[in-house]
Motif scaffolding. Structure first.
Motif, PDB file in Angstrom:
ATOM      1  N   CYS A 225       0.809  -1.216   0.000  1.00  0.00           N
ATOM      2  CA  CYS A 225       0.000   0.000   0.000  1.00  0.00           C
ATOM      3  C   CYS A 225       0.844   1.268   0.000  1.00  0.00           C
ATOM      4  N   PRO A 227       4.068   4.075   0.686  1.00  0.00           N
ATOM      5  CA  PRO A 227       3.864   5.041  -0.401  1.00  0.00           C
ATOM      6  C   PRO A 227       4.881   4.890  -1.523  1.00  0.00           C
ATOM      7  N   GLU A 239       3.554  11.917  -3.071  1.00  0.00           N
ATOM      8  CA  GLU A 239       3.686  10.712  -2.244  1.00  0.00           C
ATOM      9  C   GLU A 239       2.329  10.014  -2.278  1.00  0.00           C
ATOM     10  N   LEU A 240       2.253   8.885  -2.969  1.00  0.00           N
ATOM     11  CA  LEU A 240       0.968   8.223  -3.185  1.00  0.00           C
ATOM     12  C   LEU A 240       0.997   6.804  -2.642  1.00  0.00           C
ATOM     13  N   SER A 241      -0.082   6.427  -1.994  1.00  0.00           N
ATOM     14  CA  SER A 241      -0.280   5.029  -1.622  1.00  0.00           C
ATOM     15  C   SER A 241      -0.824   4.283  -2.829  1.00  0.00           C
ATOM     16  N   SER A 259      -3.576   6.818  -4.460  1.00  0.00           N
ATOM     17  CA  SER A 259      -4.322   7.814  -3.685  1.00  0.00           C
ATOM     18  C   SER A 259      -3.353   8.618  -2.844  1.00  0.00           C
ATOM     19  N   ALA A 260      -3.790   9.831  -2.503  1.00  0.00           N
ATOM     20  CA  ALA A 260      -2.977  10.724  -1.680  1.00  0.00           C
ATOM     21  C   ALA A 260      -3.667  10.963  -0.349  1.00  0.00           C
ATOM     22  N   GLU A 261      -2.888  11.291   0.669  1.00  0.00           N
ATOM     23  CA  GLU A 261      -3.451  11.600   1.981  1.00  0.00           C
ATOM     24  C   GLU A 261      -4.312  12.850   1.898  1.00  0.00           C
ATOM     25  N   ALA A 262      -5.475  12.803   2.544  1.00  0.00           N
ATOM     26  CA  ALA A 262      -6.408  13.933   2.504  1.00  0.00           C
ATOM     27  C   ALA A 262      -5.735  15.196   3.039  1.00  0.00           C
ATOM     28  N   SER A 264      -3.230  16.787   1.842  1.00  0.00           N
ATOM     29  CA  SER A 264      -1.789  16.863   1.619  1.00  0.00           C
ATOM     30  C   SER A 264      -1.478  17.618   0.330  1.00  0.00           C
ATOM     31  N   SER A 266       0.219  16.374  -1.980  1.00  0.00           N
ATOM     32  CA  SER A 266       0.064  15.390  -3.048  1.00  0.00           C
ATOM     33  C   SER A 266      -1.377  15.351  -3.557  1.00  0.00           C
ATOM     34  N   GLU A 267      -2.333  15.494  -2.659  1.00  0.00           N
ATOM     35  CA  GLU A 267      -3.730  15.537  -3.080  1.00  0.00           C
ATOM     36  C   GLU A 267      -3.983  16.768  -3.945  1.00  0.00           C
TER      37      GLU A 267
END
Length: 289
Positions: A225, A227, A239-241, A259-262, A264, A266-267
């Motif tokens: 999962c 990153p 930085e994506l999971s 997906s990216a952390e909410a 962040s 990256s999002e």
């Protein structure tokens, strides 16, 4: 699959499996369908449906019974399993592709066991294949819909993809380990064998990771999962999971979703990349190229 089964039962005489030859003339040179069914302990009707292609999902126990009845060796048995997985995978493939198309705000790509790109949504193409048409960093959405790359070739043989991964050890090792598992699962797949030979001849990194994966067989798998770090020419550092969703049919196709952390950066970068794609986000089916 039907052609394969018919060709194999023509090679097995009743005498080879301990059946009496019978008194009536035989219309086939080998076993009849009902004889294969009898030897395998399954109904004649069910075996006929399998041979005629009307039974997609055949259980491993039934495949084993048929293999024993037809005296298949290990290579022929593996080929029978591969054909059965191909047949069962049609419905599974549709389901996996629907996953990719149902998440337009997340990059998603559908891969087969060879890491060919079977399908992807526009954001998945913009993340992984921004450079397929020309070298300009501006995304070209049309390119994502007509070119069908192989992700393993991109990771190990394409300098622009190599530069895309800020920390490339994790994705590269994952691709090598996945291909090694596929080689064991699909030993008769000539395209897969050719791909592995190509990567081995042209990438020392792949060769090292291939044998590292061999040494690690049987060990606990790494966290899949993420990153994963991307140095994207349009979106910047991300930085994506990554989560892999594989259909239980055994088709070998799976959706890889990033997906990216909410909240962040990256999002926000993914949102910028999505905003550059014109028109509605829809899943496109790449063609061979």
């Amino acid at each position: 699959m039907g052609d394969f089964l018919r060709s194999q039962r023509c090679l097995v005489t009743p005498e080879k499996v301990g059946l009496p030859p019978g008194t009536s003339p035989r219309r086939v040179p080998g076993l009849r369908r009902e004889e294969v069914a009898l030897l395998g302990g399954i109904s004649h009707d069910y075996y006929a449906r399998i041979e005629q292609g009307r039974a997609r999902r055949v259980s491993p126990a039934v495949l084993d019974a048929i293999a024993r009845a037809l005296l298949l060796d290990s290579t022929q048995r593996a080929h029978l399993y591969w054909l059965a997985h191909q047949a069962a995978g049609r419905d599974g493939s549709d389901a996996v592709r629907r996953v990719a198309s149902s998440m337009p705000s997340l990059p998603a790509v559908v891969l087969n066991h060879r890491h060919d790109v079977v399908d992807w949504n526009p954001l998945g193409g913009a993340l992984l294949a921004w450079h397929l048409r020309g070298t300009a960093p501006q995304p070209d959405p049309a390119a994502y819909l007509v070119v069908r790359p192989n992700l393993a070739r991109m990771v190990f043989l394409d300098p622009r993809t190599r530069a895309l991964f800020g920390r490339r050890d994790r994705p590269a090792a994952g691709v090598a380990a996945s291909l090694r598992g596929a080689a064991q699962r699909y030993p008769t797949d000539r395209l897969l064998t050719d791909l592995i030979s190509e990567l081995t001849e042209n990438s020392t990194e792949f060769t090292e990771l291939w044998w590292r994966a061999a040494a690690a067989e049987g060990a606990a798998p790494e966290d899949s999962c993420g990153p994963v770090t991307f140095d994207h020419p349009v979106a910047g550092r991300l930085e994506l999971s990554v989560v892999t969703l594989e259909h239980r049919s055994g088709s070998g196709e799976r959706a890889v979703v990033f997906s990216a952390e909410a909240g962040s950066s990256s999002e926000q970068a993914l949102a910028r990349l999505l905003s550059l794609l014109p028109g509605p986000s829809r899943c496109g089916a790449p063609e061979s190229g």
